[in-house]
Design an enzyme around this catalytic site. Sequence first.
Site, PDB file in Angstrom:
ATOM      1  N   GLN A 138      89.210  43.028  75.238  1.00 43.40           N
ATOM      2  CA  GLN A 138      90.621  43.207  74.865  1.00 43.40           C
ATOM      3  C   GLN A 138      91.104  44.642  75.002  1.00 43.40           C
ATOM      4  OE1 GLN A 138      92.785  40.907  74.496  1.00 43.40           O
ATOM      5  NE2 GLN A 138      91.321  39.215  74.576  1.00 43.40           N
ATOM      6  N   SER A 196      86.483  41.918  81.071  1.00 46.16           N
ATOM      7  CA  SER A 196      87.001  40.836  81.899  1.00 46.16           C
ATOM      8  C   SER A 196      88.282  41.308  82.571  1.00 46.16           C
ATOM      9  CB  SER A 196      87.286  39.631  80.998  1.00 46.16           C
ATOM     10  OG  SER A 196      88.098  38.700  81.668  1.00 46.16           O
ATOM     11  N   CYS A 228      93.127  22.017  63.773  1.00 43.59           N
ATOM     12  CA  CYS A 228      92.071  21.008  63.660  1.00 43.59           C
ATOM     13  C   CYS A 228      90.737  21.673  63.971  1.00 43.59           C
ATOM     14  CB  CYS A 228      92.282  19.873  64.652  1.00 43.59           C
ATOM     15  SG  CYS A 228      93.808  18.983  64.389  1.00 43.59           S
TER      16      CYS A 228
END
Lengths: 459, 459
Positions: free
Chosen positions: A181, A198, A322
């Site tokens: 990040q 990345s 969830c």
Amino acid sequence: MPFFDAAAGAPLHPAGRAALLAALDDGWADPAKLYGPGRTARLLLDASREAAAEVLGVRPDEVRFTPSGGAAVHWGIQGGLDARKRTGRQLPGLAVSAVEHSSVLHTAHAHEADGGPLATVPVDGLGRVDLDAWRAAVSVGGTALACLQSANHEVGTVQPVAEAAEACAAAGVPLLVDAAQSAGRTAVPEGWSLLAASARKWGGPAGVGLLVVRRRVRFREALPGWQRGDVPGGLNLPAVVAAVAALRAVHEEAAEEDVRLSALVDRIRTRVPKLLPDARLLGDPRDRLPHLVTFSVPYVDGEVLLNALDRAGYAVSSGSSCTSDTLTPSHVLAAMGAFTGGNVRVSLPRGTTSEEVDGFLAVLPGAVASARAEGGSATASPSEGGRLTLNTLGLRCPIPVTELARHIGDVPVGGVVAVQTDDDVAAIDIPAWAHTAGHLYLGQEDGPGTAVTHLVRRG
Amino acid sequence: MPFFDAAAGAPLHPAGRAALLAALDDGWADPAKLYGPGRTARLLLDASREAAAEVLGVRPDEVRFTPSGGAAVHWGIQGGLDARKRTGRQLPGLAVSAVEHSSVLHTAHAHEADGGPLATVPVDGLGRVDLDAWRAAVSVGGTALACLQSANHEVGTVQPVAEAAEACAAAGVPLLVDAAQSAGRTAVPEGWSLLAASARKWGGPAGVGLLVVRRRVRFREALPGWQRGDVPGGLNLPAVVAAVAALRAVHEEAAEEDVRLSALVDRIRTRVPKLLPDARLLGDPRDRLPHLVTFSVPYVDGEVLLNALDRAGYAVSSGSSCTSDTLTPSHVLAAMGAFTGGNVRVSLPRGTTSEEVDGFLAVLPGAVASARAEGGSATASPSEGGRLTLNTLGLRCPIPVTELARHIGDVPVGGVVAVQTDDDVAAIDIPAWAHTAGHLYLGQEDGPGTAVTHLVRRG
């Protein structure tokens, strides 16, 4: 359409796009080959490696390119552990923070499944690793590697890498920093041994990762037959060239752009609590990534809210509430004790305008209202024995949980809410929510009919 | 500059380039995301998967994209073996041909190093797998996977995949076909369970591989946390889109282009023995890849010859004749019993012209002469005891071997050649060459000075 999910993958930086087009012509051949086109490709690769090393402040021969940030993490951890593996001995130990990216945690869990010791270090309510627990974890005998992200991908909190590295140095344990990040934006404090990043997170193309292995670090290649260096054959050189061109450009713009984006994030952090009084800002308000803010909105599913914002013209990220759907991002919020509703992660790409942010803030309350309406709601009825019964039959996850959260305050402390549901997932979500929200899950009763009723005592 | 190394990686097909440019605009976002740009990317990915499946004659949900052909091979083998692994039992067995690509052999050797049974099946002088030995190998109890390439990458020989698959089916062993050299050009015969391919070999970009796992094949994901499907996050979607566009285009052109290129290869196969009377054509002259031919030139190092051809304007591939340098391609030639000198692999990309091939044939004899002159030569002197002594002091690998090969005929059968050398690598190369060439390595003597002398008896 304003795109506010840079943390997942920013659009290709114009400098990267220009470099990609040029490299398609000059860098298509295998850089390992000795003929003309191969030598041209090798020159491009060498120049890219040097440029990446310069941005990262390391030696070119310490930089290797991988097919993704996830692969860099995976091979970095595996190579660090394998270097300390001894036949017939207990596997070496690994320590990771509880809020690492799933690529770190998946690798860590695979190590644990193979019988390797794993310490998962907790974080505080802002998502910052607990340094006392970290020092204790890395001091355990046999620990061969520790992993800490530079900043959290989900809530933006910057980790205390310098202090963590000091503890690792004192214990003689190499530190792998997942800098996905922050790479390109901000430098990682000294003291690390391995670093993964990345390209798509900094505005390079997908399919390029970076793994830096400092000299003198014990490291074993994680894949059979792969020499020290890049992935042979698998290297998409034009993409690597584009990734490094974007890295340089982002690095040069960072000082100015980070200040600008950080002010826009501050505006969101100031305005959201006024627009949505029950929303909760997550992560450290000061020691944070410049471009990222996450807030949690109760009584709504993150995915439904994401779709409502998408219809309003804004692309943001959200984790489902969830727990059973996905490991990410709920493991971060669960570790922070912040498992309270649908969450919205806004991460601004370079060039985001003030008007775009204002436009987002203007549509946000309507999108939340629409998502809440769409979700449906329970029928609440006080039943005998003084307990409140919520009928959520026919409603899917996360409505049973969000309705429970909305109504728990309707009973006094010590009172019980009974949630009737025919969604199996509620059997996971309701106990998890009760635990993180400080209530007591009492268990489940059969019925009505083929459904079940979950009982929660207000804490 | 005519580029004759398509087997290593062809230039990007124009259809691939056009698709890449379009996908940079439409396919940059993560296809897993639910917002607009993510959905657009998902549509592109789905369409690519369907198109690839159509070319390969499989179902879309059997196709997964990987970061390289090597990764497809590695994960295919690992996933096939892991599915049959049982705790506390002997590891499952693996059978491979001796001339597989190094990505297969490296994975196989890693399996063997972990204690897994490995059968390496020999080939004949043309590089074709021995079917009797293959049947025996796959019938061994506990064998869980067999690997056979569709065609050899080094000499072009097409393998008897249909017969090999029949033997696998009879033994209940899944077959993984490494179709790197043939995918897009020619269909693989039915009967395989897993198939790996590499986009750069068919004119797609580097950094994209394909792994096809047929339904009903037992398979375990080789990387922790990676669901059935592509590499999450690491997928370079524009590159995937380009790869599939190139695959379709190549597939459509194949019928015509293969005939045309095959005729050009026949011209090379006819002309080389006339231009270089001591050269040897390798591989099957008929049952071969349409675009590839390899020949071996004695008394010259492949790398030196490659450089001479590069200076003359032609890019070809060559394996070094130093066994210690690299596993590839000498393991193929060694398995064929064809370890006889520098080898030149010519693999023609689409669009290669008749004039380019004639131009290559015109410069070839001069390049060989120049490479031979450049290599240096030994001073040969008959010494006492009837043995011939070759002084190669100061000459680097492969000159000691190539000079030995050139002079062995100067002594009668049973006679001895003594090679004086100060290149350590000769201690590996000379015994290896003697073994494959049918002579007897007698050992080494110290001297002269700090050098050593290797003794070989003519067989």
